[in-house]
Design an enzyme around this catalytic site. Structure first.
Site, short mmCIF file in Angstrom:
data_model
loop_
_atom_site.label_atom_id
_atom_site.label_comp_id
_atom_site.label_asym_id
_atom_site.label_seq_id
_atom_site.Cartn_x
_atom_site.Cartn_y
_atom_site.Cartn_z
N TYR A 140 40.18 27.70 35.39
CA TYR A 140 41.18 26.82 35.97
C TYR A 140 41.21 25.45 35.28
O TYR A 140 42.18 24.72 35.39
CB TYR A 140 40.95 26.64 37.48
CG TYR A 140 41.00 27.92 38.28
CD1 TYR A 140 41.41 29.12 37.70
CD2 TYR A 140 40.64 27.95 39.61
CE1 TYR A 140 41.44 30.30 38.42
CE2 TYR A 140 40.67 29.13 40.35
CZ TYR A 140 41.07 30.30 39.74
OH TYR A 140 41.11 31.46 40.47
N LYS A 186 30.11 38.70 34.84
CA LYS A 186 30.68 39.83 34.10
C LYS A 186 29.98 39.83 32.74
O LYS A 186 30.61 39.76 31.68
CB LYS A 186 32.20 39.65 34.00
CG LYS A 186 32.96 40.84 33.46
CD LYS A 186 33.02 42.02 34.40
CE LYS A 186 33.73 43.19 33.73
NZ LYS A 186 33.50 44.48 34.39
N ASP A 218 33.19 43.22 39.31
CA ASP A 218 33.98 44.36 39.79
C ASP A 218 33.18 45.16 40.82
O ASP A 218 33.70 45.56 41.86
CB ASP A 218 34.46 45.24 38.63
CG ASP A 218 33.41 45.42 37.54
OD1 ASP A 218 32.35 44.78 37.60
OD2 ASP A 218 33.64 46.24 36.63
N ASP A 242 36.75 32.32 43.73
CA ASP A 242 38.05 32.17 44.39
C ASP A 242 38.48 33.52 44.96
O ASP A 242 38.84 33.66 46.13
CB ASP A 242 39.06 31.69 43.33
CG ASP A 242 40.37 31.26 43.93
OD1 ASP A 242 40.46 31.18 45.18
OD2 ASP A 242 41.32 31.00 43.17
N ASP A 246 38.07 34.94 49.18
CA ASP A 246 39.22 35.38 49.99
C ASP A 246 39.01 36.81 50.47
O ASP A 246 39.33 37.16 51.61
CB ASP A 246 40.52 35.32 49.17
CG ASP A 246 41.25 34.01 49.37
OD1 ASP A 246 40.58 33.01 49.69
OD2 ASP A 246 42.49 33.98 49.20
#
Ligand code: NAD
Length: 350
Positions: A140, A186, A218, A242, A246
């Site tokens: 970001y 990852k 994942d 992020d 959620d």
């Protein structure tokens, strides 16, 4: 006297922050401290008033306060603006400028909200997770570019940026009964993740009492659904955090229940984990609990008013146990109420 910058923002922001202020005012009275609010335009509201999502007028107010209570920003009317004018740019700017690298979200399963979750009854018993999300690095904030037929974003992390958030997560894990930390990356395909994992392994040497597990993002996304009880404290980079936080919010029944604190600088920021919910804005339908619980975190972390923070958390549990529900957590046989009534009842139970 505590000074709090109030950035209500857009959509349901004004309703949920006003609701949280009702509860804060009652807590101040009961626990004998004084709060002064300094309201300022932010997000789409900042753009509308001053042509910027984080106007200088607002920045000055924030810099003279000890903590920030934020609602939410964004709305369809701002979606086509150039990036620097979009409400979300204000959010990224305030996090970066205040040095808020450490975002904490806590997810608890309340068994009296069993009908709100898609899992079988009893499956989520005991879920109690804290997510540490790195907030000022990664994709970001990295270099980004867009041309007609190509675009890129960059994930860039330094060892220092990784280490400071990882240490906070270890410290919290070491104070919890299970002393368990999952680091999510990852590392099978990403260099930034390989560096992340290396730093976690190094910091782990200072916390021998904490058991560390590494998971690929994942797999972690799946494990949160099929076996959420295995998690205690999670630490991860900005974008993974992020998305996963959620996802994890679903374990708590509703996005409207999930509070967050962003720490790391002199001034900390507290906001619900959800967005501005333009679909229900202005209808007194929003669930203010995430913002009210964020306000409790504000009292705890910024002003060390632990008794008041716990009292607010207890009042929220009491109201839900008594069967009061906003529309997002409505259930047969429960008492349906709006945003402001929910806040008033929680304040009354304090
Ligand atoms: P959202 O979180 O605003 O809404 C998702 C769904 O959850 C909607 O159906 C909404 O009605 C519901 N919801 C959210 N909060 C609720 C609450 N307190 N009570 C009851 N229901 C609630 O996410 P979105 O729809 O993807 O985004 C809407 C806008 O919010 C966009 O402009 C987005 O950029 C912005 N956004 C802002 C933040 C922030 O301010 N931190 C975070 C995420 C999204």
């Amino acid at each position: 006297m505590y000074h709090i910058a109030i950035l209500k923002g857009d959509g349901i922001g004004p309703e949920i922050v006003t609701a949280a202020m009702t509860v804060l005012d009652k807590a101040a009275k009961k626990f004998d401290f004084q709060l002064t609010y300094h309201e300022a335009a932010f997000g789409g509201a900042g753009y509308d008033k001053y042509g910027s999502p984080y106007p200088d007028e607002t920045r000055q107010i924030v810099e003279n306060c000890q903590a920030v209570l934020l609602g939410a920003v964004g709305g369809p009317q701002y979606d086509l603006l150039p990036r620097e004018f979009r409400p979300e740019s204000g959010l990224l700017a305030i996090r970066k400028e205040l040095g808020l690298y450490c975002n904490i979200r806590s997810i608890k399963y309340y068994d009296f909200l069993a009908n709100q979750v898609v899992w079988k009854e009893g499956f989520l018993n005991g879920v109690d997770i804290i997510i540490y999300r790195e907030l000022t690095g990664g994709a970001y904030f990295g270099e980004k570019k867009r041309e007609n037929d190509w675009a890129y974003d960059t994930i860039y992390y330094t060892k220092t940026e990784i280490e400071r958030i990882v240490r906070q997560a270890f410290a919290t894990a070491s104070n919890r009964p299970r002393k368990l930390l999952h680091s999510i990356d990852k590392a099978n395909v990403m260099e930034s993740s390989r560096l992340w994992r290396e730093v976690v392994e190094n910091v782990a040497k200072d916390f021998p009492q904490v058991h560390v597990e590494h998971l690929y993002v994942d797999n972690a996304a799946m494990q949160l659904i099929v076996n959420p009880q295995q998690f205690d404290v999670i630490v991860t980079e900005n974008m993974f955090g992020d998305i996963l936080s959620d996802e994890a919010a679903a374990l708590g029944g509703s996005l409207g229940m999930m509070a967050s604190a962003s720490l790391g600088g002199k001034i900390s920021l507290y906001e619900p984990a959800h967005g501005s919910a333009p679909d229900i804005a202005g209808k007194d339908k929003a669930n203010p609990i995430a913002t009210i619980l964020s306000a409790a975190m504000l009292l705890r972390f910024s002003f060390q008013e632990e008794a008041a923070a716990q009292a607010i958390e207890q009042a929220v549990t009491t109201i839900l146990t008594e069967g009061y529900r906003t529309a997002d957590i409505a259930d047969d046989g429960m008492k349906s109420i709006g945003c402001m009534q929910m806040a008033q009842l929680i304040a009354d139970r304090l």
